[in-house]
Design an enzyme around this catalytic site. Structure first.
Site, PDB file in Angstrom:
ATOM      1  N   CYS A  84       0.862  -1.177   0.000  1.00 20.52           N
ATOM      2  CA  CYS A  84       0.000   0.000   0.000  1.00 20.52           C
ATOM      3  C   CYS A  84       0.900   1.229   0.000  1.00 20.52           C
ATOM      4  O   CYS A  84       1.801   1.351   0.831  1.00 20.52           O
ATOM      5  CB  CYS A  84      -0.895  -0.023   1.239  1.00 20.52           C
ATOM      6  SG  CYS A  84      -1.865   1.487   1.451  1.00 20.52           S
ATOM      7  N   CYS A 108      -1.167 -10.222  -7.529  1.00 19.31           N
ATOM      8  CA  CYS A 108      -1.570 -11.385  -6.736  1.00 19.31           C
ATOM      9  C   CYS A 108      -1.599 -10.931  -5.271  1.00 19.31           C
ATOM     10  O   CYS A 108      -0.552 -10.678  -4.673  1.00 19.31           O
ATOM     11  CB  CYS A 108      -0.562 -12.504  -6.961  1.00 19.31           C
ATOM     12  SG  CYS A 108      -0.995 -14.060  -6.181  1.00 19.31           S
TER      13      CYS A 108
END
Length: 119
Positions: A84, A108
């Protein structure tokens, strides 16, 4: 910035760069319309439009929300980690050139790293 409380399993994945078992995540088979956000800080990361079934056992996305996901080369030199961009929480890895989608990109992602907000 205050972060959300994490379970021990979520902390293992998000903070310690762990991986959940394939096909175990609650969001792997989710097909609803909405936005996937960071479990730790609530940043919007992926739109449901970019989600696809890669058959790998983890939620897969062929695109991220611009500026929301940061790429970091793994120390092994073979994979690229995704985190993030806001809090640095581990999401998973990105793979390019597999030709699974027209964009030839597969983010993924561990379900444990995500929340889902239904549209």
């Amino acid at each position: 910035m205050a972060y959300n409380d994490l379970t021990p399993e979520e902390a293992y994945v998000i903070l310690e760069k762990g991986t959940e078992a394939p096909f175990s995540g609650a969001l792997n088979s989710n097909k609803e319309t909405g936005v996937y956000t960071c479990k730790q800080c609530n940043t919007a990361l992926f739109d449901s439009e970019s989600k696809f079934d890669s058959g790998t056992g983890w939620p897969s996305f062929d695109d991220d929300i611009a500026g929301a996901v940061k790429r970091i080369s793994d120390s092994d030199g073979h994979r690229v980690e995704i985190v993030c961009a806001t809090c640095g929480g581990h999401l998973g890895h990105v793979f390019e050139g597999e030709r699974i989608t027209p964009k030839s990109t597969r983010h993924c992602v561990n379900s444990l790293s995500l929340n889902f907000i239904k549209e």
